[in-house]
Write an enzyme that holds these catalytic residues in place. Structure first.
Site, mmCIF file in Angstrom:
data_model
loop_
_atom_site.group_PDB
_atom_site.id
_atom_site.type_symbol
_atom_site.label_atom_id
_atom_site.label_comp_id
_atom_site.label_asym_id
_atom_site.label_seq_id
_atom_site.Cartn_x
_atom_site.Cartn_y
_atom_site.Cartn_z
ATOM 1 N N ARG A 58 35.498 46.497 31.445
ATOM 2 C CA ARG A 58 34.557 45.397 31.212
ATOM 3 C C ARG A 58 34.946 44.600 29.967
ATOM 4 O O ARG A 58 34.868 43.362 29.954
ATOM 5 C CB ARG A 58 33.135 45.956 31.065
ATOM 6 C CG ARG A 58 32.043 44.892 30.915
ATOM 7 C CD ARG A 58 30.663 45.543 30.972
ATOM 8 N NE ARG A 58 29.586 44.564 30.954
ATOM 9 C CZ ARG A 58 28.883 44.247 29.873
ATOM 10 N NH1 ARG A 58 29.147 44.840 28.703
ATOM 11 N NH2 ARG A 58 27.907 43.357 29.932
ATOM 12 N N HIS A 62 35.686 40.607 29.958
ATOM 13 C CA HIS A 62 34.929 39.727 29.077
ATOM 14 C C HIS A 62 35.833 39.063 28.044
ATOM 15 O O HIS A 62 35.506 37.981 27.534
ATOM 16 C CB HIS A 62 33.793 40.498 28.403
ATOM 17 C CG HIS A 62 32.628 40.738 29.305
ATOM 18 N ND1 HIS A 62 31.323 40.850 28.852
ATOM 19 C CD2 HIS A 62 32.559 40.872 30.651
ATOM 20 C CE1 HIS A 62 30.509 41.047 29.887
ATOM 21 N NE2 HIS A 62 31.239 41.069 30.984
ATOM 22 N N ASN A 90 27.216 40.582 26.054
ATOM 23 C CA ASN A 90 27.859 41.689 25.330
ATOM 24 C C ASN A 90 26.938 42.454 24.392
ATOM 25 O O ASN A 90 27.219 43.605 24.057
ATOM 26 C CB ASN A 90 29.030 41.138 24.501
ATOM 27 C CG ASN A 90 30.109 40.509 25.359
ATOM 28 O OD1 ASN A 90 30.383 40.966 26.466
ATOM 29 N ND2 ASN A 90 30.728 39.449 24.845
ATOM 30 N N HIS A 189 32.800 46.820 39.771
ATOM 31 C CA HIS A 189 31.492 47.462 39.641
ATOM 32 C C HIS A 189 31.390 48.737 40.475
ATOM 33 O O HIS A 189 30.306 49.313 40.592
ATOM 34 C CB HIS A 189 30.377 46.479 40.017
ATOM 35 C CG HIS A 189 30.116 45.448 38.963
ATOM 36 N ND1 HIS A 189 29.167 44.461 39.094
ATOM 37 C CD2 HIS A 189 30.692 45.248 37.749
ATOM 38 C CE1 HIS A 189 29.170 43.699 38.009
ATOM 39 N NE2 HIS A 189 30.089 44.154 37.178
#
Length: 313
Positions: A58, A62, A90, A189
């Site tokens: 992740r 990001h 975040n 995911h």
């Protein structure tokens, strides 16, 4: 076995041709033990907490979606800029920074001022996926680290958990990804957890949700409070597989944005395909990950090789 090796070779060649500035052998002479060091620390981190593999993945996503893969998400706030760590996507949820710090410290001990934090994050993300049973791929290296970060850029460039399908497609398209690549990347995911604040509206307001699943999630995510309470993103959250897509077909997507991939829209057929073919999903996921790893910082952005991933030199 031959077909798997062939897949790896083809993807490696595809990746090399995608961005001539990056190379899988970038540190072959300057830091030959880099990949071994990253793998060793990531193995220990994932053994200690399997969720860490998802957390590092992740972080990489990001990072890359905000001004390219430049390690900007790793920077702490300073007097001159407010960084990405406290942006809405975040804040209190981005994690794994200490693992990247540990890798950087060990790498600096033998390869001083040589390896970027952005490259370390890219390698760690790949290893996290692989260690949880996911695919392996050759990570292209040679990135530089940004000397700045922007909270507003993170808020504006990262898709939110309440996004609808047109918004998701538009935001991924802005980074050069088509809708199918967006769906493949969303398959990340299949590992990890999400905080109650990200899925509360779905389990209390959405109608395209399995009633028993919604009730189960409400047990740990009250209508008010409990924002940090966690729930798994799919029903096999510690294993990188295609269960995420099977869950979507059963209307058991945790986030509103997840279920949008299977809700009578353009991605329904691909979700069905991935739910039936793990190999197809793995192939498409790797191709999309390599493409994401090629996202570069904007021209003219000052870069460097950081000695400490949290602060500029």
């Amino acid at each position: 076995m031959a077909s798997i090796s062939h897949l790896f070779i083809v993807l490696s060649l595809l990746a090399f041709s995608a961005n001539a500035q990056l190379s899988a052998n970038f540190y072959a002479k300057s830091c030959p033990n880099l990949k071994r060091t990253v793998r060793s620390i990531m193995t220990k981190a994932v053994i200690a907490e399997k969720r860490m593999g998802a957390s590092i993945l992740r972080l990489f996503f990001h990072d890359c979606f905000v001004n390219g893969c430049d390690g900007s998400i790793l920077l702490d706030d300073t007097l001159t800029f407010t960084g990405e760590k406290n942006a809405f996507p975040n804040r209190d949820t981005a994690r794994g920074f200490e693992v990247i710090d540990k890798i950087k410290t060990e790498v600096e001990a033998t390869c001083k001022n040589t390896v970027s934090c952005a490259d370390i994050l890219a390698l760690a993300a790949r290893d996290g996926v692989d260690l949880l049973g996911g695919p392996d791929w050759n990570v292209l290296l040679g990135r530089k680290d940004s000397r700045t970060a922007s909270e507003s850029d993170a808020n504006n460039n990262l898709p939110g958990p309440g996004s609808d399908l047109p918004t998701l497609i538009s935001m991924f398209n802005a980074k050069g990804f088509n809708a199918n690549e967006m769906t493949a990347l969303s398959g990340a995911h299949t590992i990890g957890m999400a905080s109650c604040r990200f899925f509360r509206r779905r389990i209390y307001n959405d109608t395209n949700i399995n009633p028993a699943f919604a009730e189960q999630r409400r047990d740990n995510c009250p209508f008010t409070g409990g924002d940090a309470n966690l729930a798994p993103l799919d029903s096999t959250t510690q294993r990188f597989d295609n269960q995420y897509f099977k869950d979507l077909i059963q209307q058991r997507g945790l986030l509103h944005s997840d279920q949008e991939l299977f809700n009578g829209g353009s991605q329904d057929a691909l979700v069905q395909t991935y739910s039936k073919s793990l190999l197809t999903f793995r192939w498409d996921f790797v191709k999309a990950m390599i493409k994401m790893g090629n996202l570069s910082p904007p021209p003219g952005l000052p870069t460097e090789i950081r000695r400490n991933c949290r602060v500029v030199n």
